[in-house]
Design an enzyme around this catalytic site. Structure first.
Site, PDB file in Angstrom:
ATOM      1  N   GLY A 167       0.806  -1.218   0.000  1.00 35.66           N
ATOM      2  CA  GLY A 167       0.000   0.000   0.000  1.00 35.66           C
ATOM      3  C   GLY A 167       0.842   1.272   0.000  1.00 35.66           C
ATOM      4  O   GLY A 167       0.522   2.232  -0.693  1.00 35.66           O
ATOM      5  N   ASN A 187      -8.334   3.585   8.553  1.00 31.58           N
ATOM      6  CA  ASN A 187      -7.711   2.464   9.253  1.00 31.58           C
ATOM      7  C   ASN A 187      -7.985   2.464  10.754  1.00 31.58           C
ATOM      8  O   ASN A 187      -7.985   1.428  11.391  1.00 31.58           O
ATOM      9  CB  ASN A 187      -6.198   2.440   9.007  1.00 31.58           C
ATOM     10  N   GLN A 232      -7.639  -0.397   3.364  1.00 26.67           N
ATOM     11  CA  GLN A 232      -8.397  -0.981   4.483  1.00 26.67           C
ATOM     12  C   GLN A 232      -9.748  -1.544   4.048  1.00 26.67           C
ATOM     13  O   GLN A 232     -10.406  -2.215   4.834  1.00 26.67           O
ATOM     14  CB  GLN A 232      -8.617   0.074   5.574  1.00 26.67           C
ATOM     15  N   HIS A 274      -1.385  -7.854   2.230  1.00 26.51           N
ATOM     16  CA  HIS A 274      -1.265  -8.373   3.605  1.00 26.51           C
ATOM     17  C   HIS A 274      -2.418  -7.961   4.515  1.00 26.51           C
ATOM     18  O   HIS A 274      -2.545  -8.484   5.621  1.00 26.51           O
ATOM     19  CB  HIS A 274       0.093  -7.984   4.216  1.00 26.51           C
ATOM     20  N   CYS A 306       1.191   1.650  12.222  1.00 25.24           N
ATOM     21  CA  CYS A 306       2.410   2.291  11.737  1.00 25.24           C
ATOM     22  C   CYS A 306       2.878   3.395  12.681  1.00 25.24           C
ATOM     23  O   CYS A 306       4.021   3.791  12.636  1.00 25.24           O
ATOM     24  CB  CYS A 306       2.189   2.842  10.336  1.00 25.24           C
TER      25      CYS A 306
HETATM   26  C1  LIG Z   1      -5.047   3.101   4.914  1.00 26.39           C
HETATM   27  C2  LIG Z   1      -3.684   2.540   4.733  1.00 26.39           C
HETATM   28  N1  LIG Z   1      -2.976   2.888   3.646  1.00 26.39           N
HETATM   29  C3  LIG Z   1      -1.749   2.420   3.419  1.00 26.39           C
HETATM   30  C4  LIG Z   1      -1.142   1.549   4.304  1.00 26.39           C
HETATM   31  C5  LIG Z   1       0.237   1.062   4.017  1.00 26.39           C
HETATM   32  O1  LIG Z   1       0.192  -0.215   3.465  1.00 26.39           O
HETATM   33  P1  LIG Z   1       1.478  -1.165   3.493  1.00 26.39           P
HETATM   34  O2  LIG Z   1       1.670  -1.569   4.903  1.00 26.39           O
HETATM   35  O3  LIG Z   1       1.091  -2.314   2.610  1.00 26.39           O
HETATM   36  O4  LIG Z   1       2.617  -0.411   2.953  1.00 26.39           O
HETATM   37  C6  LIG Z   1      -1.832   1.159   5.459  1.00 26.39           C
HETATM   38  C7  LIG Z   1      -1.208   0.266   6.445  1.00 26.39           C
HETATM   39  O5  LIG Z   1      -1.501   0.276   7.613  1.00 26.39           O
HETATM   40  C8  LIG Z   1      -3.143   1.661   5.662  1.00 26.39           C
HETATM   41  O6  LIG Z   1      -3.856   1.321   6.736  1.00 26.39           O
END
Ligand SMILES: Cc1ncc(COP(=O)(O)O)c(C=O)c1O
Length: 395
Positions: free
Chosen positions: A71, A154, A182, A204, A327
Protein backbone atom coordinates in the site's frame (compact mmCIF):
# COMPACT_ATOMS: atom_id res chain seq x y z
CA UNK A 1 -5.42 -24.85 22.08
CA UNK A 2 -4.12 -21.42 21.13
CA UNK A 3 -5.38 -19.03 23.79
CA UNK A 4 -3.99 -15.95 22.11
CA UNK A 5 -6.45 -13.56 20.50
CA UNK A 6 -5.62 -11.46 17.44
CA UNK A 7 -7.95 -8.50 17.04
CA UNK A 8 -5.55 -6.26 15.10
CA UNK A 9 -6.57 -7.19 11.57
CA UNK A 10 -6.31 -3.58 10.37
CA UNK A 11 -2.57 -3.62 11.12
CA UNK A 12 -2.13 -6.81 9.14
CA UNK A 13 -4.24 -9.92 8.65
CA UNK A 14 -3.09 -13.44 9.49
CA UNK A 15 -2.12 -15.63 6.56
CA UNK A 16 -5.10 -17.52 5.17
CA UNK A 17 -4.81 -21.31 5.58
CA UNK A 18 -5.62 -21.50 1.84
CA UNK A 19 -2.46 -19.51 1.12
CA UNK A 20 -0.36 -21.48 3.58
CA UNK A 21 -1.39 -24.74 1.90
CA UNK A 22 -0.45 -23.46 -1.53
CA UNK A 23 3.00 -22.04 -0.63
CA UNK A 24 5.02 -25.19 -1.47
CA UNK A 25 3.35 -25.34 -4.90
CA UNK A 26 4.19 -21.70 -5.73
CA UNK A 27 7.71 -22.15 -4.37
CA UNK A 28 8.33 -24.56 -7.26
CA UNK A 29 7.89 -21.61 -9.62
CA UNK A 30 11.27 -20.10 -8.85
CA UNK A 31 11.88 -18.89 -12.40
CA UNK A 32 11.81 -15.34 -13.63
CA UNK A 33 8.44 -14.62 -15.28
CA UNK A 34 10.25 -12.64 -17.96
CA UNK A 35 12.27 -15.71 -19.05
CA UNK A 36 11.12 -17.30 -22.26
CA UNK A 37 12.36 -20.80 -21.36
CA UNK A 38 10.41 -23.36 -19.30
CA UNK A 39 11.43 -21.70 -16.01
CA UNK A 40 9.47 -18.59 -16.85
CA UNK A 41 6.23 -20.24 -17.84
CA UNK A 42 4.93 -21.28 -14.39
CA UNK A 43 5.56 -17.89 -12.72
CA UNK A 44 4.19 -16.06 -15.75
CA UNK A 45 0.96 -18.07 -15.46
CA UNK A 46 0.78 -17.33 -11.71
CA UNK A 47 1.18 -13.64 -12.47
CA UNK A 48 -1.44 -13.63 -15.21
CA UNK A 49 -3.99 -15.59 -13.14
CA UNK A 50 -3.47 -13.36 -10.11
CA UNK A 51 -3.85 -10.19 -12.19
CA UNK A 52 -7.09 -11.53 -13.67
CA UNK A 53 -8.58 -12.56 -10.30
CA UNK A 54 -7.55 -9.31 -8.63
CA UNK A 55 -8.85 -7.09 -11.41
CA UNK A 56 -12.20 -8.91 -11.16
CA UNK A 57 -12.15 -8.38 -7.40
CA UNK A 58 -11.62 -4.62 -7.60
CA UNK A 59 -13.59 -4.08 -10.79
CA UNK A 60 -11.04 -3.03 -13.39
CA UNK A 61 -9.32 -4.32 -16.52
CA UNK A 62 -6.29 -6.53 -15.85
CA UNK A 63 -3.94 -4.04 -17.49
CA UNK A 64 -5.14 -1.28 -15.19
CA UNK A 65 -3.61 -3.06 -12.17
CA UNK A 66 0.05 -2.22 -11.46
CA UNK A 67 1.68 -4.60 -8.97
CA UNK A 68 3.66 -2.85 -6.23
CA UNK A 69 5.27 -4.01 -2.98
CA UNK A 70 2.25 -2.89 -0.94
CA UNK A 71 0.00 0.00 0.00
CA UNK A 72 2.76 2.49 0.84
CA UNK A 73 4.38 2.07 -2.55
CA UNK A 74 1.05 2.39 -4.34
CA UNK A 75 0.36 5.66 -2.49
CA UNK A 76 3.85 6.97 -3.25
CA UNK A 77 3.55 5.96 -6.88
CA UNK A 78 0.35 7.87 -7.49
CA UNK A 79 1.47 11.08 -5.81
CA UNK A 80 5.08 11.26 -6.92
CA UNK A 81 4.34 9.61 -10.28
CA UNK A 82 1.71 12.21 -11.15
CA UNK A 83 3.80 15.10 -9.85
CA UNK A 84 6.83 14.04 -11.91
CA UNK A 85 4.62 13.43 -14.94
CA UNK A 86 3.31 17.00 -14.68
CA UNK A 87 6.88 18.32 -14.69
CA UNK A 88 7.08 17.36 -18.36
CA UNK A 89 3.96 19.37 -19.25
CA UNK A 90 3.98 22.94 -20.56
CA UNK A 91 1.53 24.16 -17.89
CA UNK A 92 1.44 21.63 -15.07
CA UNK A 93 -1.36 21.53 -12.53
CA UNK A 94 0.26 22.14 -9.16
CA UNK A 95 -2.51 21.81 -6.60
CA UNK A 96 -2.99 18.56 -4.65
CA UNK A 97 -5.98 18.27 -2.30
CA UNK A 98 -5.55 15.66 0.40
CA UNK A 99 -7.74 14.65 3.35
CA UNK A 100 -6.45 15.21 6.86
CA UNK A 101 -6.93 11.58 7.89
CA UNK A 102 -4.73 9.87 5.29
CA UNK A 103 -2.14 7.23 6.09
CA UNK A 104 1.44 8.54 6.59
CA UNK A 105 2.50 6.95 3.30
CA UNK A 106 0.24 9.45 1.55
CA UNK A 107 0.87 12.45 3.80
CA UNK A 108 4.65 12.02 3.79
CA UNK A 109 4.73 11.60 0.00
CA UNK A 110 2.69 14.81 -0.20
CA UNK A 111 5.17 16.57 2.10
CA UNK A 112 7.97 15.40 -0.20
CA UNK A 113 6.43 16.76 -3.41
CA UNK A 114 5.63 19.99 -1.55
CA UNK A 115 9.39 20.44 -1.09
CA UNK A 116 9.69 20.08 -4.87
CA UNK A 117 7.13 22.80 -5.56
CA UNK A 118 3.69 21.18 -5.34
CA UNK A 119 0.90 23.19 -3.74
CA UNK A 120 -0.46 20.82 -1.09
CA UNK A 121 -3.77 21.57 0.60
CA UNK A 122 -5.08 19.40 3.41
CA UNK A 123 -8.87 19.40 3.68
CA UNK A 124 -10.58 18.71 7.00
CA UNK A 125 -12.69 15.78 8.03
CA UNK A 126 -15.26 16.85 10.59
CA UNK A 127 -16.31 15.29 13.89
CA UNK A 128 -17.42 11.71 13.49
CA UNK A 129 -15.60 11.47 10.16
CA UNK A 130 -18.06 13.65 8.26
CA UNK A 131 -16.93 15.38 5.07
CA UNK A 132 -18.72 18.63 4.19
CA UNK A 133 -19.16 18.17 0.44
CA UNK A 134 -19.89 21.84 -0.24
CA UNK A 135 -16.73 22.88 1.59
CA UNK A 136 -14.87 20.18 -0.34
CA UNK A 137 -16.29 21.44 -3.67
CA UNK A 138 -15.10 24.98 -2.90
CA UNK A 139 -11.53 23.73 -2.47
CA UNK A 140 -11.20 21.94 -5.82
CA UNK A 141 -9.52 24.33 -8.27
CA UNK A 142 -8.90 24.65 -11.99
CA UNK A 143 -5.26 23.78 -11.31
CA UNK A 144 -5.96 20.82 -9.00
CA UNK A 145 -3.99 17.87 -10.32
CA UNK A 146 -5.20 15.26 -7.86
CA UNK A 147 -7.60 14.79 -4.98
CA UNK A 148 -6.82 11.98 -2.56
CA UNK A 149 -9.17 10.63 0.07
CA UNK A 150 -9.15 7.15 1.55
CA UNK A 151 -12.13 4.88 1.03
CA UNK A 152 -12.16 3.66 4.62
CA UNK A 153 -10.16 4.85 7.59
CA UNK A 154 -7.71 2.46 9.25
CA UNK A 155 -8.38 3.70 12.78
CA UNK A 156 -12.13 4.20 12.98
CA UNK A 157 -13.35 2.28 9.92
CA UNK A 158 -15.25 5.36 8.68
CA UNK A 159 -16.26 5.03 5.02
CA UNK A 160 -16.03 8.26 3.03
CA UNK A 161 -18.37 9.33 0.16
CA UNK A 162 -15.78 8.67 -2.55
CA UNK A 163 -18.18 8.38 -5.48
CA UNK A 164 -19.62 11.87 -4.81
CA UNK A 165 -16.19 13.35 -4.16
CA UNK A 166 -14.71 11.88 -7.35
CA UNK A 167 -17.62 13.36 -9.30
CA UNK A 168 -16.96 16.81 -7.81
CA UNK A 169 -13.22 16.57 -8.56
CA UNK A 170 -13.88 15.54 -12.16
CA UNK A 171 -16.11 18.58 -12.73
CA UNK A 172 -12.94 20.69 -12.43
CA UNK A 173 -10.85 18.26 -14.45
CA UNK A 174 -8.91 16.98 -11.41
CA UNK A 175 -8.04 13.30 -11.07
CA UNK A 176 -9.12 11.31 -8.02
CA UNK A 177 -7.19 8.76 -5.96
CA UNK A 178 -8.54 6.65 -3.15
CA UNK A 179 -6.49 4.63 -0.69
CA UNK A 180 -8.61 1.47 -0.49
CA UNK A 181 -6.06 -0.54 1.51
CA UNK A 182 -8.40 -0.98 4.48
CA UNK A 183 -11.51 -1.64 2.42
CA UNK A 184 -10.51 -4.88 0.77
CA UNK A 185 -12.38 -7.86 2.23
CA UNK A 186 -14.27 -5.58 4.60
CA UNK A 187 -16.86 -4.06 2.22
CA UNK A 188 -18.08 -4.36 -1.37
CA UNK A 189 -16.10 -2.20 -3.72
CA UNK A 190 -15.54 -1.61 -7.41
CA UNK A 191 -13.19 1.08 -8.67
CA UNK A 192 -15.39 1.46 -11.78
CA UNK A 193 -18.49 2.12 -9.65
CA UNK A 194 -16.59 4.53 -7.44
CA UNK A 195 -15.51 6.42 -10.55
CA UNK A 196 -11.94 6.94 -9.33
CA UNK A 197 -8.82 7.28 -11.47
CA UNK A 198 -6.41 5.59 -9.06
CA UNK A 199 -6.79 3.28 -6.06
CA UNK A 200 -4.30 1.60 -3.71
CA UNK A 201 -4.50 -1.92 -2.27
CA UNK A 202 -2.29 -4.19 -0.15
CA UNK A 203 -2.31 -8.01 -0.03
CA UNK A 204 -1.27 -8.37 3.61
CA UNK A 205 -4.45 -6.69 4.84
CA UNK A 206 -6.33 -9.38 2.92
CA UNK A 207 -4.86 -12.61 4.36
CA UNK A 208 -2.14 -12.85 1.67
CA UNK A 209 1.64 -12.66 2.07
CA UNK A 210 3.34 -9.34 2.73
CA UNK A 211 5.12 -7.84 -0.26
CA UNK A 212 2.38 -7.33 -2.86
CA UNK A 213 0.07 -4.43 -3.49
CA UNK A 214 -1.74 -2.85 -6.40
CA UNK A 215 -2.15 0.60 -7.78
CA UNK A 216 -5.23 0.72 -9.99
CA UNK A 217 -4.44 3.26 -12.68
CA UNK A 218 -7.26 3.95 -15.10
CA UNK A 219 -6.46 3.40 -18.74
CA UNK A 220 -5.21 6.58 -20.36
CA UNK A 221 -3.56 8.06 -17.26
CA UNK A 222 0.19 8.26 -17.10
CA UNK A 223 2.45 8.19 -14.05
CA UNK A 224 6.21 8.52 -14.04
CA UNK A 225 7.53 5.26 -12.51
CA UNK A 226 9.20 5.34 -9.10
CA UNK A 227 11.44 2.46 -10.15
CA UNK A 228 13.01 2.62 -13.59
CA UNK A 229 14.52 -0.47 -15.11
CA UNK A 230 13.12 -3.44 -17.04
CA UNK A 231 9.80 -3.43 -18.82
CA UNK A 232 7.80 -5.17 -16.08
CA UNK A 233 4.27 -3.93 -15.44
CA UNK A 234 4.32 -2.34 -18.89
CA UNK A 235 7.15 -0.01 -17.90
CA UNK A 236 5.16 1.35 -14.98
CA UNK A 237 7.10 -0.46 -12.19
CA UNK A 238 10.38 -2.16 -12.95
CA UNK A 239 11.83 -5.13 -11.06
CA UNK A 240 11.36 -8.89 -11.03
CA UNK A 241 7.90 -9.56 -9.64
CA UNK A 242 7.31 -11.00 -6.16
CA UNK A 243 5.54 -14.06 -7.50
CA UNK A 244 4.75 -15.74 -4.17
CA UNK A 245 3.19 -12.64 -2.66
CA UNK A 246 1.29 -11.79 -5.84
CA UNK A 247 0.02 -15.36 -6.26
CA UNK A 248 -1.20 -15.40 -2.66
CA UNK A 249 -2.99 -12.08 -3.22
CA UNK A 250 -4.59 -13.54 -6.35
CA UNK A 251 -5.74 -16.64 -4.49
CA UNK A 252 -7.46 -14.50 -1.88
CA UNK A 253 -9.20 -12.55 -4.65
CA UNK A 254 -10.97 -15.77 -5.59
CA UNK A 255 -12.60 -15.69 -2.15
CA UNK A 256 -14.79 -12.85 -3.39
CA UNK A 257 -17.59 -15.41 -3.68
CA UNK A 258 -17.65 -15.71 0.14
CA UNK A 259 -17.57 -11.98 0.83
CA UNK A 260 -21.21 -11.64 1.85
CA UNK A 261 -20.83 -14.36 4.46
CA UNK A 262 -17.52 -12.91 5.73
CA UNK A 263 -18.99 -9.41 6.07
CA UNK A 264 -21.99 -10.73 8.00
CA UNK A 265 -19.65 -12.71 10.28
CA UNK A 266 -17.45 -9.70 11.08
CA UNK A 267 -20.46 -7.41 11.62
CA UNK A 268 -21.88 -9.87 14.11
CA UNK A 269 -18.59 -10.00 16.04
CA UNK A 270 -18.22 -6.22 16.00
CA UNK A 271 -21.83 -5.50 16.98
CA UNK A 272 -21.81 -8.09 19.77
CA UNK A 273 -18.54 -6.64 21.08
CA UNK A 274 -19.81 -3.06 21.10
CA UNK A 275 -23.21 -3.87 22.62
CA UNK A 276 -21.65 -5.94 25.42
CA UNK A 277 -18.87 -3.43 26.04
CA UNK A 278 -21.38 -0.61 26.55
CA UNK A 279 -23.32 -2.81 28.98
CA UNK A 280 -20.35 -4.03 30.98
CA UNK A 281 -17.99 -1.05 31.25
CA UNK A 282 -18.97 2.51 32.21
CA UNK A 283 -17.65 5.59 30.40
CA UNK A 284 -17.33 3.97 26.96
CA UNK A 285 -18.09 5.77 23.70
CA UNK A 286 -17.83 4.43 20.16
CA UNK A 287 -15.89 6.76 17.88
CA UNK A 288 -17.68 7.73 14.66
CA UNK A 289 -20.32 5.14 15.56
CA UNK A 290 -23.01 7.01 13.63
CA UNK A 291 -21.07 7.23 10.36
CA UNK A 292 -20.99 4.49 7.71
CA UNK A 293 -18.28 2.11 8.91
CA UNK A 294 -16.37 -0.97 7.86
CA UNK A 295 -17.99 -4.11 9.20
CA UNK A 296 -14.90 -5.10 11.19
CA UNK A 297 -13.59 -1.99 12.96
CA UNK A 298 -14.41 -0.71 16.40
CA UNK A 299 -12.69 2.35 17.80
CA UNK A 300 -13.70 3.03 21.38
CA UNK A 301 -12.82 5.58 24.04
CA UNK A 302 -12.67 4.17 27.57
CA UNK A 303 -12.81 7.11 29.95
CA UNK A 304 -9.93 7.52 32.37
CA UNK A 305 -7.87 4.70 30.83
CA UNK A 306 -4.47 5.29 29.27
CA UNK A 307 -4.56 3.42 25.95
CA UNK A 308 -0.88 2.41 26.08
CA UNK A 309 -1.26 0.96 29.58
CA UNK A 310 -4.33 -0.98 28.57
CA UNK A 311 -2.61 -2.26 25.46
CA UNK A 312 0.37 -3.60 27.43
CA UNK A 313 -1.82 -5.29 30.01
CA UNK A 314 -3.95 -6.89 27.31
CA UNK A 315 -0.78 -8.05 25.57
CA UNK A 316 0.26 -9.82 28.79
CA UNK A 317 -3.08 -11.65 28.63
CA UNK A 318 -2.36 -12.71 25.04
CA UNK A 319 -4.65 -10.18 23.35
CA UNK A 320 -3.41 -8.14 20.37
CA UNK A 321 -5.29 -4.89 19.75
CA UNK A 322 -4.17 -1.37 18.93
CA UNK A 323 -4.37 2.15 20.29
CA UNK A 324 -3.91 3.90 16.96
CA UNK A 325 -2.68 2.93 13.53
CA UNK A 326 -0.04 0.18 13.69
CA UNK A 327 2.41 2.29 11.74
CA UNK A 328 2.43 4.97 14.44
CA UNK A 329 2.41 2.58 17.40
CA UNK A 330 5.20 3.25 19.87
CA UNK A 331 4.65 6.99 19.65
CA UNK A 332 3.21 8.48 22.85
CA UNK A 333 1.48 11.23 20.86
CA UNK A 334 -2.29 10.81 20.49
CA UNK A 335 -3.36 9.71 17.03
CA UNK A 336 -3.57 12.64 14.61
CA UNK A 337 -6.44 10.91 12.80
CA UNK A 338 -8.56 10.79 15.95
CA UNK A 339 -7.75 14.43 16.76
CA UNK A 340 -8.70 15.37 13.20
CA UNK A 341 -12.00 13.54 13.65
CA UNK A 342 -12.83 15.80 16.61
CA UNK A 343 -11.62 13.82 19.63
CA UNK A 344 -9.83 15.68 22.44
CA UNK A 345 -6.22 14.70 23.25
CA UNK A 346 -7.45 12.94 26.37
CA UNK A 347 -10.08 10.95 24.45
CA UNK A 348 -7.57 10.04 21.76
CA UNK A 349 -5.13 8.83 24.42
CA UNK A 350 -7.89 6.66 25.91
CA UNK A 351 -8.73 5.05 22.59
CA UNK A 352 -8.64 1.41 21.74
CA UNK A 353 -8.95 0.00 18.23
CA UNK A 354 -10.33 -3.51 17.90
CA UNK A 355 -10.34 -4.85 14.35
CA UNK A 356 -11.91 -8.21 13.62
CA UNK A 357 -11.08 -10.52 10.75
CA UNK A 358 -12.48 -13.40 8.72
CA UNK A 359 -10.96 -16.02 11.00
CA UNK A 360 -12.00 -14.63 14.41
CA UNK A 361 -14.72 -16.37 16.40
CA UNK A 362 -17.60 -15.46 18.73
CA UNK A 363 -15.81 -17.39 21.49
CA UNK A 364 -12.81 -15.06 21.17
CA UNK A 365 -15.08 -12.03 21.52
CA UNK A 366 -16.58 -13.50 24.70
CA UNK A 367 -13.15 -14.19 26.19
CA UNK A 368 -11.88 -10.77 25.18
CA UNK A 369 -14.81 -9.03 26.86
CA UNK A 370 -14.06 -10.87 30.11
CA UNK A 371 -10.37 -9.95 29.94
CA UNK A 372 -11.10 -6.34 28.98
CA UNK A 373 -13.65 -5.82 31.76
CA UNK A 374 -11.30 -7.30 34.36
CA UNK A 375 -8.34 -5.25 33.10
CA UNK A 376 -10.21 -1.94 32.95
CA UNK A 377 -11.61 -2.45 36.46
CA UNK A 378 -8.12 -3.25 37.75
CA UNK A 379 -6.55 -0.16 36.12
CA UNK A 380 -9.34 2.05 37.45
CA UNK A 381 -8.94 0.59 40.98
CA UNK A 382 -5.17 1.20 40.86
CA UNK A 383 -5.72 4.76 39.66
CA UNK A 384 -8.16 5.38 42.50
CA UNK A 385 -5.70 3.96 45.02
CA UNK A 386 -2.94 6.18 43.63
CA UNK A 387 -5.16 9.26 43.84
CA UNK A 388 -6.03 8.45 47.44
CA UNK A 389 -2.37 7.95 48.34
CA UNK A 390 -1.34 11.26 46.79
CA UNK A 391 -4.22 12.98 48.59
CA UNK A 392 -3.06 11.48 51.91
CA UNK A 393 0.49 12.65 51.19
CA UNK A 394 -0.77 16.21 50.68
CA UNK A 395 -2.84 16.12 53.90
C1 LIG B 1 -5.05 3.10 4.91
C2 LIG B 1 -3.68 2.54 4.73
N1 LIG B 1 -2.98 2.89 3.65
C3 LIG B 1 -1.75 2.42 3.42
C4 LIG B 1 -1.14 1.55 4.30
C5 LIG B 1 0.24 1.06 4.02
O1 LIG B 1 0.19 -0.22 3.47
P1 LIG B 1 1.48 -1.16 3.49
O2 LIG B 1 1.67 -1.57 4.90
O3 LIG B 1 1.09 -2.31 2.61
O4 LIG B 1 2.62 -0.41 2.95
C6 LIG B 1 -1.83 1.16 5.46
C7 LIG B 1 -1.21 0.27 6.44
O5 LIG B 1 -1.50 0.28 7.61
C8 LIG B 1 -3.14 1.66 5.66
O6 LIG B 1 -3.86 1.32 6.74
Amino acid sequence: MNRRIYFDNNATAPLSPLVAAQLPVWAEHFGNPSSIHWGGRGPKTCLRDARKALSELIGCDPLEAIFTSGGSEANNLVLKGLFFHHQFKASPRKHYLISSVEHPSLLEAAAFIKRLGADIEIFPVGPGGKIDLEDFRSRVREDTALVSCMLANNETGTIFPIKKMAHIAHEKGALFHTDAVQALGKMYLSVKDLGVDFASFAGHKFYALKGAGILFSKRGHYLEPLIHGGGQERHRRAGTENILAIASFGLMAEQKKHLEEKLAHMSLLRNTFEAELLKRISGVTITAGEAPRLSNTSSVVIEGIEGETLLMRLDMEGVAVSTGSACSAGSPEPSAVLLNMGLTRRQAQSSLRVSFGWYNTAGEVERFLDILERTVLRIRALEQERDLNSLEAVI
